[in-house]
Design an enzyme around this catalytic site. Sequence first.
Site, PDB file in Angstrom:
ATOM      1  N   SER A  34       0.827  -1.199   0.000  1.00  0.00           N
ATOM      2  CA  SER A  34       0.000   0.000   0.000  1.00  0.00           C
ATOM      3  C   SER A  34       0.868   1.258   0.000  1.00  0.00           C
ATOM      4  O   SER A  34       1.729   1.417  -0.857  1.00  0.00           O
ATOM      5  CB  SER A  34      -0.962  -0.048   1.194  1.00  0.00           C
ATOM      6  OG  SER A  34      -2.010   0.869   1.036  1.00  0.00           O
ATOM      7  N   ASP A  92      -9.930  -3.222  -5.476  1.00  0.00           N
ATOM      8  CA  ASP A  92      -9.718  -4.253  -4.446  1.00  0.00           C
ATOM      9  C   ASP A  92     -10.537  -3.968  -3.196  1.00  0.00           C
ATOM     10  O   ASP A  92     -10.246  -4.475  -2.121  1.00  0.00           O
ATOM     11  CB  ASP A  92      -8.233  -4.376  -4.106  1.00  0.00           C
ATOM     12  CG  ASP A  92      -7.651  -3.127  -3.437  1.00  0.00           C
ATOM     13  OD1 ASP A  92      -8.411  -2.195  -3.132  1.00  0.00           O
ATOM     14  OD2 ASP A  92      -6.420  -3.090  -3.231  1.00  0.00           O
ATOM     15  N   HIS A 111      -7.803  -5.571  -0.579  1.00  0.00           N
ATOM     16  CA  HIS A 111      -6.582  -4.783  -0.405  1.00  0.00           C
ATOM     17  C   HIS A 111      -5.694  -5.314   0.710  1.00  0.00           C
ATOM     18  O   HIS A 111      -4.482  -5.488   0.528  1.00  0.00           O
ATOM     19  CB  HIS A 111      -6.966  -3.327  -0.114  1.00  0.00           C
ATOM     20  CG  HIS A 111      -5.808  -2.389  -0.022  1.00  0.00           C
ATOM     21  ND1 HIS A 111      -5.068  -2.000  -1.111  1.00  0.00           N
ATOM     22  CD2 HIS A 111      -5.250  -1.747   1.045  1.00  0.00           C
ATOM     23  CE1 HIS A 111      -4.117  -1.168  -0.738  1.00  0.00           C
ATOM     24  NE2 HIS A 111      -4.201  -1.006   0.566  1.00  0.00           N
TER      25      HIS A 111
END
Length: 440
Positions: free
Chosen positions: A204, A368, A400
């Site tokens: 991320s 996601d 995610h």
Amino acid sequence: MGSAGHLSLVLLLAFLLGLHHSSGFWIVNVVFPPPAKPKVPSNSTPPIIIVPGNLGNRLEAKIDKPSLVHWLCYKKTEKWFPLWIDLNMFIPIGVDCWIDNIRLAYNRTTRRSSNSPGVQVRVPGFGQTYSIEYLDYNRLAGYFYTMVEHLVNVGYIRNETVRGAPYDWRVAPNENAEYLAKLQNLVEEMYNQYQEPVYLLGHSMGCHYVLYFLNQQPQAWKDKYIRGFISLGAPWGGAVKVLRVLASGVNDGLSMISNLKIREEQRMVTTNAWMLPVEGIWPSDHVFISTPNFNYTTKDYQRFFKDIDNEEGWYMLEDTKNLTSDLHPPGVEVWCMYGMGLPTAVTNIYDEVFPNGDPVDFVYADGDGTVDTFSMSLCKRWVEKQEKPVHITEFRGLFHLDMVFHEKVLNQIQDILEGKSDTPTEVDVRTDTEYRRSGV
């Protein structure tokens, strides 16, 4: 464990169970993370450093405060105590104490952030994995535990061949020079120790930190010290959800903390401004926030911050918007992996109570569940822009936060580390189907 300790554990369990099934901006969505499956040890264990995402490692604090937001808050502590995750944030008065401890104060003149007056904050465990494996002392809030355990099962050694690089995720890299220097030293230390170039793995927002770090290094340094960059779920073009976070707050189903209350903390970190959708990448007419009075695009950020009464956010954006927004190629071999095939909000629709109420509707696109596919797939641009190979794998049906512990992802990471660059272009985690095609 005393009664206070027992109560703390109960509160933490309640918090984690509340978050477990929420799709979140928060990194904590794993209660009792799944154990890694036994694997046959490998003879190939090139060194790897893991850089976590936003909220993805512990923070600790020590306080000696000149004033208090509430008389029940601690004024002074002799020892360092957990700041993230801090159990005080889960009780009505305690959340005010927590926000005052974790908040940043932004100075428009110096364009720098500082801790709340009387608060010291430190990042524990740099170079080790414990503070990214679990975010709490009770080892309930699991993050990278499953991945690290998987690597250990195939021959890696914690804090030796696999190491963590936690950081103060409240601030963007333009204010984190000390961390970047420590990361460089860690890479060189591991290279010298094992006589092999190092893999960097980010998740991320951590991927943006890795990209910024690599873009600061000479190509000769990268050629010598870096074997490759494994990117998981990176919001390369920014994350639409950040606009909602800044506008009306997001508690991700944690009912004991209101969205407006958690918004106080969310507006005070510079990394949220850094992760806004990037102007020049998104279509100029794409509406991210729709209200009865105005529709906000990337062209309207200054008005957006003024209208939500958070003008300091505009200055934070000005400070951070050019750090990684040009997506300059990292100059190393890249494995870009992300989830897709799930509805993900790309427009937040508000009624007249904006910004002090939740969205009443959303427009969805593919993604996601947290970041849209358009943003995550921008790493494809590097294919034609750097000599080093760029490998893309899309995991259909993968959320995610599941990127860090799903078996399909872990197995692919293991293949990469073992030198198997022939990775699939698409994996359907719902059917266990893999696809390989020519091209990207």
